[in-house]
Design a protein around this motif. Structure first.
Motif, PDB file in Angstrom:
ATOM      1  N   UNK A  33      17.976  34.680  63.402  1.00  0.00           N
ATOM      2  CA  UNK A  33      17.252  35.305  62.296  1.00  0.00           C
ATOM      3  C   UNK A  33      18.222  35.948  61.321  1.00  0.00           C
ATOM      4  N   UNK A  34      19.240  36.616  61.845  1.00  0.00           N
ATOM      5  CA  UNK A  34      20.221  37.286  60.986  1.00  0.00           C
ATOM      6  C   UNK A  34      20.935  36.301  60.068  1.00  0.00           C
ATOM      7  N   UNK A  35      21.193  35.101  60.584  1.00  0.00           N
ATOM      8  CA  UNK A  35      21.910  34.078  59.813  1.00  0.00           C
ATOM      9  C   UNK A  35      20.978  33.214  58.961  1.00  0.00           C
ATOM     10  N   UNK A  36      19.667  33.456  59.069  1.00  0.00           N
ATOM     11  CA  UNK A  36      18.721  32.661  58.301  1.00  0.00           C
ATOM     12  C   UNK A  36      18.402  31.322  58.916  1.00  0.00           C
ATOM     13  N   UNK A  37      18.700  31.157  60.212  1.00  0.00           N
ATOM     14  CA  UNK A  37      18.434  29.887  60.892  1.00  0.00           C
ATOM     15  C   UNK A  37      17.011  29.784  61.416  1.00  0.00           C
ATOM     16  N   UNK A  38      16.260  30.867  61.343  1.00  0.00           N
ATOM     17  CA  UNK A  38      14.853  30.847  61.746  1.00  0.00           C
ATOM     18  C   UNK A  38      14.065  31.726  60.804  1.00  0.00           C
ATOM     19  N   UNK A  39      12.939  31.195  60.332  1.00  0.00           N
ATOM     20  CA  UNK A  39      12.056  31.930  59.445  1.00  0.00           C
ATOM     21  C   UNK A  39      10.688  32.087  60.095  1.00  0.00           C
ATOM     22  N   UNK A  40       9.961  33.109  59.649  1.00  0.00           N
ATOM     23  CA  UNK A  40       8.636  33.392  60.204  1.00  0.00           C
ATOM     24  C   UNK A  40       7.581  32.865  59.245  1.00  0.00           C
ATOM     25  N   UNK A  41       6.940  31.761  59.611  1.00  0.00           N
ATOM     26  CA  UNK A  41       5.965  31.140  58.714  1.00  0.00           C
ATOM     27  C   UNK A  41       4.585  31.727  58.839  1.00  0.00           C
ATOM     28  N   UNK A  42       4.463  33.045  58.711  1.00  0.00           N
ATOM     29  CA  UNK A  42       3.176  33.725  58.801  1.00  0.00           C
ATOM     30  C   UNK A  42       3.021  34.630  57.596  1.00  0.00           C
ATOM     31  N   UNK A  43       1.788  34.872  57.135  1.00  0.00           N
ATOM     32  CA  UNK A  43       1.589  35.861  56.072  1.00  0.00           C
ATOM     33  C   UNK A  43       2.132  37.218  56.535  1.00  0.00           C
ATOM     34  N   UNK A  44       3.049  37.789  55.796  1.00  0.00           N
ATOM     35  CA  UNK A  44       3.746  38.991  56.235  1.00  0.00           C
ATOM     36  C   UNK A  44       2.799  40.163  56.437  1.00  0.00           C
ATOM     37  N   UNK A  45       1.647  40.152  55.733  1.00  0.00           N
ATOM     38  CA  UNK A  45       0.711  41.272  55.832  1.00  0.00           C
ATOM     39  C   UNK A  45      -0.237  41.136  57.021  1.00  0.00           C
ATOM     40  N   UNK A  46      -0.254  40.002  57.678  1.00  0.00           N
ATOM     41  CA  UNK A  46      -1.213  39.783  58.762  1.00  0.00           C
ATOM     42  C   UNK A  46      -0.898  40.664  59.964  1.00  0.00           C
ATOM     43  N   UNK A  47      -1.943  40.952  60.743  1.00  0.00           N
ATOM     44  CA  UNK A  47      -1.771  41.787  61.934  1.00  0.00           C
ATOM     45  C   UNK A  47      -0.816  41.125  62.932  1.00  0.00           C
ATOM     46  N   UNK A  48      -0.921  39.802  63.058  1.00  0.00           N
ATOM     47  CA  UNK A  48      -0.039  39.087  63.980  1.00  0.00           C
ATOM     48  C   UNK A  48       1.412  39.218  63.573  1.00  0.00           C
ATOM     49  N   UNK A  49       1.690  39.029  62.284  1.00  0.00           N
ATOM     50  CA  UNK A  49       3.071  39.142  61.806  1.00  0.00           C
ATOM     51  C   UNK A  49       3.599  40.557  61.997  1.00  0.00           C
ATOM     52  N   UNK A  50       2.779  41.552  61.731  1.00  0.00           N
ATOM     53  CA  UNK A  50       3.231  42.941  61.872  1.00  0.00           C
ATOM     54  C   UNK A  50       3.538  43.280  63.326  1.00  0.00           C
ATOM     55  N   UNK A  51       2.710  42.804  64.237  1.00  0.00           N
ATOM     56  CA  UNK A  51       2.977  43.054  65.660  1.00  0.00           C
ATOM     57  C   UNK A  51       4.246  42.326  66.105  1.00  0.00           C
TER      58      UNK A  51
END
Length: 252
Positions: free
Chosen positions: A160-178
């Motif tokens: 994640x630090x190097x940008x090799x993995x991204x989170x494909x979820x809406x950042x505001x969603x409860x799942x993403x926040x958890x």
């Protein structure tokens, strides 16, 4: 010169979410469309008790595309057991054409029951035993790890630090926040033998108030991708750094 513990005190994997570039973690609020040729990897964290949830995470080459929690049987208030969760894993794997070799399942505690059910169904998945020893790979860093859990979490952190993995979820969603809470809560330290130790799940749960189910599932999914693309290296010997150089690696 300060001692190793003075130089590298226990601290979080990431100090806080705001210190990270969200462009490295947020791919898109829209569903990711995949061709049949896209390789997918699945990580499954099996719930133990109480407030915990079983979670499935699915990633492609660079993006988390699916993150779902499970607690009750579909359409009922009946708690899902380990066999039921195995059925959910098989359903997602079959519908997305994910081979068993690309599926990592938590085998600790109740997870053993889910793995047994998957094996009975003919799916030989990658069994995760977090307390076991670190795994040697061709990409193993110049430092070592206290246990397998520490290695898996650190591999994800670096990706994640190097940008090799991204989170494909809406950042505001409860799942993403958890998920973000799960990823930013763990702390690590450098032990006297120069190994990295990520704190135990129970210690994290005491502070967070719940288990890091989302984070663990993502850790497992990324590990199985990383491992099968980093063939084990035989006759490997570690290259140790001095305490001051270790400090530079993490904080320089």
């Amino acid at each position: 010169m300060c001692s190793l513990r003075e130089c590298v005190p226990p601290r979080r994997m990431w100090e806080k979410w705001g210190n990270m570039d969200k462009s490295h973690l947020t791919h898109s609020a829209k569903p990711t469309h995949l061709s049949h040729s896209t390789k997918l990897y699945m990580g499954c964290d099996v719930a133990r008790f109480g407030k915990d949830f079983s979670v499935i995470a699915i990633i492609d080459d660079k993006t988390l595309i699916f993150l779902q929690r499970y607690k009750y049987k579909t359409g009922t208030n009946e708690l899902m057991d380990t066999n039921d969760f195995a059925d959910e894993i098989l359903h997602e794997a079959n519908s997305r054409q994910i081979p068993a070799g690309n599926i990592a399942v938590d085998g600790v505690g109740l997870g053993a029951g889910t793995i047994d059910a998957l094996k009975k169904a003919g799916s030989k998945v990658y069994e995760i035993q977090s307390g076991s020893a670190e795994v040697y790979t061709k990409d193993t860093q110049e430092y070592r790890f206290f246990n397998f859990k520490s290695q898996m979490w650190w591999v994800l952190r670096e990706a994640i630090r190097k940008g090799d993995l991204q989170i494909g979820l809406p950042i505001e969603s409860d799942t993403a926040q958890k998920l973000l809470q799960d990823l930013t809560m763990p702390r690590y330290e450098i032990k006297s033998d120069k190994s990295i130790k990520v704190e135990s799940k129970s210690d994290i749960k005491n502070r967070l108030g719940r288990s890091t189910d989302y984070g663990d599932a993502l850790v497992y999914a990324f590990w199985v991708k990383y491992f099968y693309n980093s063939k084990p290296k035989s006759n490997y010997s570690y290259l140790y750094k001095s305490p001051q150089n270790l400090y530079d690696v993490f904080y320089g």
